[in-house]
Design an enzyme around this catalytic site. Sequence first.
Site: not given
Length: 403
Positions: A37, A122, A147, A159, A211, A213, A237, A263, A284, A313, A317, A340, A403
Amino acid sequence: MKITHADVIVSCPGRNYVTLKIRTDEGVYGIGDGTLNGRELAVASYLKDHICPLLIGRDPQKIEDIWQYLYKGAYWRRGPVTMAAISAVDIALWDIKGKIANLPVYQLLGGASREGVMVYCHATGSDIPAALESFEHYRDQGFKAIRMQCGIPGMSTSYGLAKGNNKAYEPATKGKPEEQAWSTEKYLDFVPKLFEAVREKYGFETHLLHDVHHRLTPIEAARLGKSLEPYRLFWLEDPTPAENQADFRLIRQHTVTPLAVGEVFNSIWDCKQLIEEQLIDYIRATVTHAGGITHMRRIADFAALYQVRLGSHGPSDLSPVSMGAALHLDLWAPNLGIQEYMGYPEAALEVFPHAWSFNQGYMHPGDVPGIGVDIDEKLAAKYPYEPAYLPIARLEDGTLWNW
Ligand code: EZ4
Ligand code: CO
């Protein structure tokens, strides 16, 4: 049998995917996914300019030898671009092997260890009532694991938030990365309230995940894990970045909330200490970023020695090809935890005809020989690549954050 063609197809049916198609002199072909991604064209070039020419004339049945050749032969080992490219080749070669054997790939790995693969989705909302509505929506579709992500009071975004009502969550933006503000304090105060609300309303029947993140420091992550213990999460996560694997010792010493990481990992070396020291519960890494089925099988077996389970993961994407490959691995892996499944844009499902399916919270790769996912190249050509990037996060004072 010889490889005659290896072609890279970059398309954007809703979001960008890098697909590799390997053809042979006997007409059998295989499809692989190498999507990274926001860096799609780097993988496409790595494949086109450096790998595809080396594949022509090779025996596609020698999956292991080709894997070693691409990994050791480049001299420059590991890294997300290299490993995504190797993954694409590896998945395509397993696809070919399955087609030659007339067997789905999970049979080649040793057969199914279970009836279906439990997946999590999600759920998201701008506030707690909206998040609860989203929870119900997915629970009613049969998901056994959900999640939960949610907007944080006092922050414009966080996120995992969808833009607009009923829109699928898609973080990448066309053109330049979007900038988002992050406040650890506001987040830490709020998250336990979200899980309290879900448990209070719906009880403990559905598995809940969350998550982080990568946004907390180890001690903050330890605090969050501890504060979520009453809500018994399936996992927390990516609580903190995992470049320094020893960081997880600190989190582990403070909480029994299960941890899932990896991930962004691209090889077994990224998770070696985490697994050996039993600092995590779920790994993951994915077939698309961590060297395909060949390398992921190695990670799975290594993880099993330490009772760490697979929790790959599976975002939108990564292409439906990746989902197919992951499901073969999951169905086989004796130490599967969960997979996931974020779902796909409608156009992506059309561009990639697939044998995998979802039923009442479980997925199955299907029984078509190979991976069971194809690409409609004519349709793919109607969706040309569009530059798109994940957001970046800054603290409220402007400091660049994770992020
Ligand atoms: O941010 O796949 O668990 N899922 C995630 C994803 C990742 C994206 C990055 O490309 O964290 O939403
Ligand atoms: Co994640």
